[in-house]
Motif scaffolding. Structure first.
Motif, PDB file in Angstrom:
ATOM      1  N   SER A  80       8.444 125.235  81.542  1.00 46.79           N
ATOM      2  CA  SER A  80       9.880 125.477  81.681  1.00 46.79           C
ATOM      3  C   SER A  80      10.382 126.111  80.386  1.00 46.79           C
ATOM      4  N   ARG A  81      11.580 126.645  80.398  1.00 42.93           N
ATOM      5  CA  ARG A  81      12.170 127.240  79.193  1.00 42.93           C
ATOM      6  C   ARG A  81      12.284 126.195  78.094  1.00 42.93           C
ATOM      7  N   LYS A  82      12.659 124.980  78.476  1.00 43.36           N
ATOM      8  CA  LYS A  82      12.790 123.896  77.502  1.00 43.36           C
ATOM      9  C   LYS A  82      11.434 123.572  76.873  1.00 43.36           C
ATOM     10  N   GLU A  83      10.396 123.434  77.700  1.00 43.89           N
ATOM     11  CA  GLU A  83       9.054 123.133  77.191  1.00 43.89           C
ATOM     12  C   GLU A  83       8.544 124.256  76.300  1.00 43.89           C
ATOM     13  N   LEU A  84       8.794 125.483  76.719  1.00 41.36           N
ATOM     14  CA  LEU A  84       8.357 126.635  75.943  1.00 41.36           C
ATOM     15  C   LEU A  84       9.073 126.679  74.587  1.00 41.36           C
ATOM     16  N   ALA A  85      10.389 126.453  74.579  1.00 39.86           N
ATOM     17  CA  ALA A  85      11.159 126.484  73.334  1.00 39.86           C
ATOM     18  C   ALA A  85      10.687 125.400  72.369  1.00 39.86           C
ATOM     19  N   ARG A  86      10.428 124.210  72.892  1.00 39.03           N
ATOM     20  CA  ARG A  86      10.032 123.102  72.013  1.00 39.03           C
ATOM     21  C   ARG A  86       8.592 123.211  71.538  1.00 39.03           C
ATOM     22  N   SER A  87       7.765 123.965  72.237  1.00 37.43           N
ATOM     23  CA  SER A  87       6.366 124.080  71.833  1.00 37.43           C
ATOM     24  C   SER A  87       6.102 125.322  70.981  1.00 37.43           C
ATOM     25  N   GLU A 110      28.383 113.540  55.208  1.00 41.21           N
ATOM     26  CA  GLU A 110      28.357 112.476  56.219  1.00 41.21           C
ATOM     27  C   GLU A 110      28.509 113.104  57.588  1.00 41.21           C
ATOM     28  N   ASP A 111      27.797 112.558  58.550  1.00 42.31           N
ATOM     29  CA  ASP A 111      27.865 113.036  59.923  1.00 42.31           C
ATOM     30  C   ASP A 111      28.005 111.822  60.827  1.00 42.31           C
ATOM     31  N   THR A 112      29.188 111.611  61.380  1.00 39.36           N
ATOM     32  CA  THR A 112      29.410 110.457  62.250  1.00 39.36           C
ATOM     33  C   THR A 112      29.140 110.796  63.724  1.00 39.36           C
ATOM     34  N   ILE A 113      28.859 112.067  64.007  1.00 37.30           N
ATOM     35  CA  ILE A 113      28.608 112.455  65.388  1.00 37.30           C
ATOM     36  C   ILE A 113      27.149 112.246  65.752  1.00 37.30           C
ATOM     37  N   ALA A 114      26.241 112.520  64.817  1.00 32.20           N
ATOM     38  CA  ALA A 114      24.792 112.357  65.053  1.00 32.20           C
ATOM     39  C   ALA A 114      24.408 113.021  66.367  1.00 32.20           C
ATOM     40  N   TYR A 115      24.686 114.302  66.480  1.00 30.18           N
ATOM     41  CA  TYR A 115      24.541 115.028  67.730  1.00 30.18           C
ATOM     42  C   TYR A 115      23.134 114.988  68.309  1.00 30.18           C
ATOM     43  N   GLY A 116      22.142 115.261  67.488  1.00 30.36           N
ATOM     44  CA  GLY A 116      20.774 115.278  68.025  1.00 30.36           C
ATOM     45  C   GLY A 116      20.464 116.596  68.678  1.00 30.36           C
ATOM     46  N   PHE A 117      19.684 116.579  69.750  1.00 33.94           N
ATOM     47  CA  PHE A 117      19.255 117.798  70.437  1.00 33.94           C
ATOM     48  C   PHE A 117      19.677 117.758  71.888  1.00 33.94           C
TER      49      PHE A 117
END
Length: 141
Positions: free
Chosen positions: A7-14, A132-139
């Protein structure tokens, strides 16, 4: 045997990232996790003085000067909101300003503690550092 297409997600992360900037040529990052932790509570602990406090009403705007070495904090007090923020170098108005797309190219789409807000070309200097980052967005999933 037929292989399943990624998938596009798998391809982007790899896929390994492509370095656009030689990180060793960028100005060094100042501070440490310990410093950022101390800055978070500096006013409360009596190690810093609150100079100005202002509230920006929803759907409105404000501007203020932040001298080099000072801190400013943006806090969302009225539920989820979207805020646009811009900054300029006071010593180089109006030429040197925050360059959001270059900042995201250097760091990431979602900035966090330790990331810097970079100015436009030809200067490409840090205008501010996120302590400081109180949102801690992540991915994104």
């Amino acid at each position: 045997m037929e292989q399943k297409q990624k998938s596009r997600k798998e391809l982007a992360r790899s896929t390994a990232p492509i370095t656009c900037y030689a990180l060793e040529n960028l100005p060094p990052k100042y501070g440490s996790d310990k410093l950022y932790e101390e800055l978070r509570t500096a006013v409360k602990d009596g190690k810093a003085t609150l100079v100005t406090k202002l509230e920006i009403p929803p759907c409105d705007a404000r501007s203020w000067k932040v001298p080099a070495g000072y801190l400013f904090r943006i806090v969302c007090t009225h539920g989820p909101q979207v805020a646009d923020m811009n900054c300029w170098s006071l010593d180089n108005l109006p030429r040197e300003k925050f360059y959001s797309s270059k900042t995201r190219q250097i760091h990431a789409t979602h900035l966090t503690t330790g990331d810097r807000l970079w100015s436009n070309m030809p200067y490409l200097r840090p205008l501010a550092t996120i302590v400081e980052d109180t949102i801690a967005y992540g991915f994104d999933d």
